[in-house]
Write an enzyme that holds these catalytic residues in place. Sequence first.
Site, PDB file in Angstrom:
ATOM      1  N   TRP A  76       0.835  -1.207   0.000  1.00  0.00           N
ATOM      2  CA  TRP A  76       0.000   0.000   0.000  1.00  0.00           C
ATOM      3  C   TRP A  76       0.866   1.252   0.000  1.00  0.00           C
ATOM      4  CZ3 TRP A  76      -4.189  -1.440  -1.934  1.00  0.00           C
ATOM      5  CH2 TRP A  76      -4.776  -2.654  -1.571  1.00  0.00           C
ATOM      6  N   LYS A 119     -12.182  -1.890   6.359  1.00  0.00           N
ATOM      7  CA  LYS A 119     -11.263  -2.687   7.171  1.00  0.00           C
ATOM      8  C   LYS A 119     -11.654  -2.683   8.657  1.00  0.00           C
ATOM      9  CE  LYS A 119      -8.523  -3.609   3.637  1.00  0.00           C
ATOM     10  NZ  LYS A 119      -7.579  -2.637   3.119  1.00  0.00           N
ATOM     11  N   ASP A 155      -1.857   6.587   6.296  1.00  0.00           N
ATOM     12  CA  ASP A 155      -2.860   5.648   5.807  1.00  0.00           C
ATOM     13  C   ASP A 155      -3.134   4.680   6.958  1.00  0.00           C
ATOM     14  OD1 ASP A 155      -4.338   3.621   4.706  1.00  0.00           O
ATOM     15  OD2 ASP A 155      -2.912   3.120   3.104  1.00  0.00           O
TER      16      ASP A 155
HETATM   17  C1  LIG Z   1      -6.954  -2.145   1.889  1.00  0.00           C
HETATM   18  C2  LIG Z   1      -5.973  -1.069   2.033  1.00  0.00           C
HETATM   19  C3  LIG Z   1      -5.877  -0.016   1.089  1.00  0.00           C
HETATM   20  C4  LIG Z   1      -6.743   0.036  -0.145  1.00  0.00           C
HETATM   21  O1  LIG Z   1      -8.018   0.366   0.236  1.00  0.00           O
HETATM   22  P1  LIG Z   1      -9.177   0.628  -0.845  1.00  0.00           P
HETATM   23  O2  LIG Z   1     -10.236   1.244   0.019  1.00  0.00           O
HETATM   24  O3  LIG Z   1      -9.538  -0.696  -1.403  1.00  0.00           O
HETATM   25  O4  LIG Z   1      -8.665   1.562  -1.872  1.00  0.00           O
HETATM   26  C5  LIG Z   1      -4.958   0.969   1.320  1.00  0.00           C
HETATM   27  N1  LIG Z   1      -4.171   0.957   2.405  1.00  0.00           N
HETATM   28  C6  LIG Z   1      -4.226  -0.018   3.324  1.00  0.00           C
HETATM   29  C7  LIG Z   1      -3.331   0.023   4.518  1.00  0.00           C
HETATM   30  C8  LIG Z   1      -5.133  -1.060   3.168  1.00  0.00           C
HETATM   31  O5  LIG Z   1      -5.198  -2.035   4.079  1.00  0.00           O
END
Ligand SMILES: *Cc1c(COP(=O)(O)O)cnc(C)c1O
Length: 355
Positions: A100, A191, A167
């Site tokens: 990511w 998540k 993030d």
């Molecule tokens: C799943 C994830 C993403 C991507 O998320 P989307 O909402 O599918 O774009 C980005 N960063 C992390 C840390 C993730 O776990």
Amino acid sequence: MKHNFGAGPCVLPQEVFKQAAQAVLDFNDTGLSILEISHRAPEFVAVMDEAISLVKELLHVPAGYSVLFLQGGASMQFAMVPYNLLPEGKKASYLDTGVWSKKAIAEAKLFGEVAVVASSKDQNYTYIPKEFTVDNDSVYLHFTSNNTIFGTEFTNYPKTNVPLVCDMSSDIFSREINVADFDLIYAGAQKNIGPAGATVVIVKDELLGKTGRAIPSMMDYQKHIEAESMYNTPPVFSVFVSMLNLRWLKSKGGVAEIAKENVAKAKALYDEIDRNPLFKGTTAKEDRSNMSVCFVMENPELEKPFLKYAEEKGCIGIKGHRSVGGFRASLYNALPITSVHVLVDAMQEFAEKHA
Ligand SMILES: *Cc1c(COP(=O)(O)O)cnc(C)c1O
């Protein structure tokens, strides 16, 4: 009974599913479904307001920050962050700790200079780099708090004198944070917040409006702040179910309480991984994630049979990401510790059979 260890979309509490199901039939006695109600109806405006208030309350968001519910997932934020913060010809710093991070870095390069100040790529992202320096002329430092795919998590967040962007997609609301230490936090809802379709952004207001760049409305944080996350039709159902899930979290005692459970869940599973001679963890012990537990088997030939065995016990979604192999058990907030015990029991029974 199924135990959902999937990495995302995530398990949510049964009571949230029930309330969501009821609202699909009749939302708040309006005689309308949550799926058909106008996003401008006072009943839905109240949902958006409560969702935003719950984010602020549960994370103790201080004054001077805005909370947004946007679309496009965390992946959209990979571009939106530099679009809004990184002026042309200026530099942003990034920590490269997994898939990511790498994607976030690639997007930022479209907008300005990117300095990757540390990377754990040399050991397939199995640890968190701790020694690095961030140049003072960096506009911000970006990092990924929990590396969902590789199973590492920052225990201590980077200390810098430049704005910090995180993030937090896969560990937001799982542990206490001090929002004031950050300048921008983003997380895809699916998540640990709710169903896919919404993205939470927490941004320090004074950070915005400094690039001198024209930004398309849908990519402009300022526009979304002014419109109170209603610039266009928001993902109504996702925001609604996120709100229900945040209510559930509050009723559980909030982030401090769930954090204790999350530590206990992760400990139960890591203890078994370390004790059981058939299994081994894939990451540096001090950087182990409490949300994303990655492990493999000493004998890879047993991995398929164990996966099948665990599935027979109801453990779903434990197959590891292809870049790590083996297994990954995601232990998001709504996964009860009893589900972890079922997985641990399966590991013990399997070991007895293959001793
Ligand atoms: C799943 C994830 C993403 C991507 O998320 P989307 O909402 O599918 O774009 C980005 N960063 C992390 C840390 C993730 O776990």
